[in-house]
Design an enzyme around this catalytic site. Structure first.
Site, PDB file in Angstrom:
ATOM      1  N   ASN A  42       0.837  -1.199   0.000  1.00 15.33           N
ATOM      2  CA  ASN A  42       0.000   0.000   0.000  1.00 15.33           C
ATOM      3  C   ASN A  42       0.872   1.249   0.000  1.00 15.33           C
ATOM      4  O   ASN A  42       1.906   1.307   0.662  1.00 15.33           O
ATOM      5  CB  ASN A  42      -0.999   0.006   1.169  1.00 15.33           C
ATOM      6  CG  ASN A  42      -0.413  -0.231   2.527  1.00 15.33           C
ATOM      7  OD1 ASN A  42       0.567  -0.957   2.684  1.00 15.33           O
ATOM      8  ND2 ASN A  42      -0.990   0.384   3.543  1.00 15.33           N
ATOM      9  N   GLU A  44       0.236   5.216   0.503  1.00 20.63           N
ATOM     10  CA  GLU A  44      -0.743   6.219   0.924  1.00 20.63           C
ATOM     11  C   GLU A  44      -0.387   7.596   0.380  1.00 20.63           C
ATOM     12  O   GLU A  44       0.674   7.792  -0.237  1.00 20.63           O
ATOM     13  CB  GLU A  44      -0.846   6.220   2.460  1.00 20.63           C
ATOM     14  CG  GLU A  44      -1.337   4.871   2.958  1.00 20.63           C
ATOM     15  CD  GLU A  44      -1.600   4.809   4.452  1.00 20.63           C
ATOM     16  OE1 GLU A  44      -1.153   5.708   5.196  1.00 20.63           O
ATOM     17  OE2 GLU A  44      -2.269   3.839   4.867  1.00 20.63           O
ATOM     18  N   CYS A  53      -4.112   0.496  -2.642  1.00 17.52           N
ATOM     19  CA  CYS A  53      -3.936  -0.715  -1.837  1.00 17.52           C
ATOM     20  C   CYS A  53      -2.843  -1.613  -2.440  1.00 17.52           C
ATOM     21  O   CYS A  53      -2.566  -1.566  -3.643  1.00 17.52           O
ATOM     22  CB  CYS A  53      -5.229  -1.519  -1.802  1.00 17.52           C
ATOM     23  SG  CYS A  53      -6.575  -0.773  -0.880  1.00 17.52           S
ATOM     24  N   GLU A  55      -2.938  -4.812  -3.034  1.00 17.88           N
ATOM     25  CA  GLU A  55      -3.434  -5.767  -4.032  1.00 17.88           C
ATOM     26  C   GLU A  55      -3.497  -5.125  -5.410  1.00 17.88           C
ATOM     27  O   GLU A  55      -3.148  -5.738  -6.423  1.00 17.88           O
ATOM     28  CB  GLU A  55      -4.845  -6.254  -3.650  1.00 17.88           C
ATOM     29  CG  GLU A  55      -4.907  -7.033  -2.348  1.00 17.88           C
ATOM     30  CD  GLU A  55      -5.146  -6.140  -1.132  1.00 17.88           C
ATOM     31  OE1 GLU A  55      -4.697  -4.980  -1.128  1.00 17.88           O
ATOM     32  OE2 GLU A  55      -5.778  -6.622  -0.181  1.00 17.88           O
ATOM     33  N   CYS A  94      -9.945  -5.514   0.703  1.00 15.55           N
ATOM     34  CA  CYS A  94     -11.116  -4.620   0.732  1.00 15.55           C
ATOM     35  C   CYS A  94     -12.005  -4.924  -0.480  1.00 15.55           C
ATOM     36  O   CYS A  94     -11.591  -5.605  -1.435  1.00 15.55           O
ATOM     37  CB  CYS A  94     -10.678  -3.155   0.748  1.00 15.55           C
ATOM     38  SG  CYS A  94     -10.147  -2.505  -0.850  1.00 15.55           S
ATOM     39  N   CYS A  97     -10.645  -4.001  -3.947  1.00 12.19           N
ATOM     40  CA  CYS A  97      -9.577  -4.900  -4.421  1.00 12.19           C
ATOM     41  C   CYS A  97     -10.132  -6.263  -4.818  1.00 12.19           C
ATOM     42  O   CYS A  97      -9.632  -6.883  -5.761  1.00 12.19           O
ATOM     43  CB  CYS A  97      -8.488  -5.034  -3.367  1.00 12.19           C
ATOM     44  SG  CYS A  97      -7.479  -3.539  -3.254  1.00 12.19           S
TER      45      CYS A  97
HETATM   46  N1  THU Z   1      -5.229  -1.532   2.419  1.00  8.34           N
HETATM   47  C1  THU Z   1      -4.666  -2.362   1.494  1.00  8.34           C
HETATM   48  O1  THU Z   1      -3.530  -2.136   1.051  1.00  8.34           O
HETATM   49  N2  THU Z   1      -5.387  -3.425   1.068  1.00  8.34           N
HETATM   50  C2  THU Z   1      -6.636  -3.745   1.509  1.00  8.34           C
HETATM   51  O2  THU Z   1      -7.237  -4.682   1.003  1.00  8.34           O
HETATM   52  C3  THU Z   1      -7.231  -2.981   2.600  1.00  8.34           C
HETATM   53  C4  THU Z   1      -6.558  -1.720   2.962  1.00  8.34           C
HETATM   54  C5  THU Z   1      -4.459  -0.376   2.892  1.00  8.34           C
HETATM   55  C6  THU Z   1      -5.001   0.941   2.464  1.00  8.34           C
HETATM   56  C7  THU Z   1      -4.483   1.858   3.541  1.00  8.34           C
HETATM   57  O3  THU Z   1      -3.162   2.268   3.197  1.00  8.34           O
HETATM   58  C8  THU Z   1      -4.384   0.982   4.778  1.00  8.34           C
HETATM   59  O4  THU Z   1      -4.454  -0.354   4.313  1.00  8.34           O
HETATM   60  C9  THU Z   1      -5.495   1.213   5.785  1.00  8.34           C
HETATM   61  O5  THU Z   1      -6.723   1.146   5.214  1.00  8.34           O
END
Ligand code: THU
Length: 140
Positions: A42, A44, A53, A55, A94, A97
């Site tokens: 991930n 940000e 994300c 994935e 999530c 994804c």
């Molecule tokens: N995140 C992911 O990388 N993948 C997911 O399937 C769920 C959330 C990340 C996004 C964000 O940087 C952090 O997790 C918190 O939500």
């Protein structure tokens, strides 16, 4: 490529996450049908909604590397901030994804997840995580 080998790639890439806002690291490793491994973490952003994300990072990398050959055979996720007892309920991609992965993964594709404890892995399938996935007007 064993499940443990794929997962060790996911754990390593989780260590490269850029998550100063949430503090929540995620690593994803996709094994493609051609045997290549594509990793993502991930990343940000100060404008929170711009965050990508793990994935979807791995997915973009896979398509960029393999083009039309790209199809997902197995998915490994590592969420090192999740304690063992929370992993079975909370250690999954999530919703966005799930939909993104489903474009390149059949319902039978295994999804493996680990958290804080590297010795504890849970498994599911794409079909279980996203039943009746939207696949557009073109039947695949
Ligand atoms: N995140 C992911 O990388 N993948 C997911 O399937 C769920 C959330 C990340 C996004 C964000 O940087 C952090 O997790 C918190 O939500």
């Amino acid at each position: 490529m064993t499940d443990d080998e794929l997962m060790s790639v996911a754990r390593e890439v989780a260590g490269r996450a850029y998550c100063p806002y949430s503090g929540f690291r995620v690593g994803a490793a996709l094994l493609s049908r051609s045997g290549q491994v594509h990793a993502g973490c991930n990343v940000e952003n100060a404008s929170y909604g711009v965050t990508i994300c793990a994935e979807r990072g791995a997915l973009m990398s896979g398509r960029a590397a393999e083009g039309e050959e790209f199809a997902i055979a197995r998915v490994a996720l590592c969420l090192p901030g999740i304690p063992r007892e929370e992993l079975p309920a909370g250690g999954w991609p999530c919703g966005a994804c799930r939909q993104a992965l489903a474009e390149f993964a059949s319902d039978e594709v295994m999804v493996l997840s680990t958290g804080e404890d590297p010795g504890f892995m849970v498994t599911s399938t794409m079909g279980e995580l996203l039943p009746m996935a939207f696949r557009g007007a073109v039947l695949k």
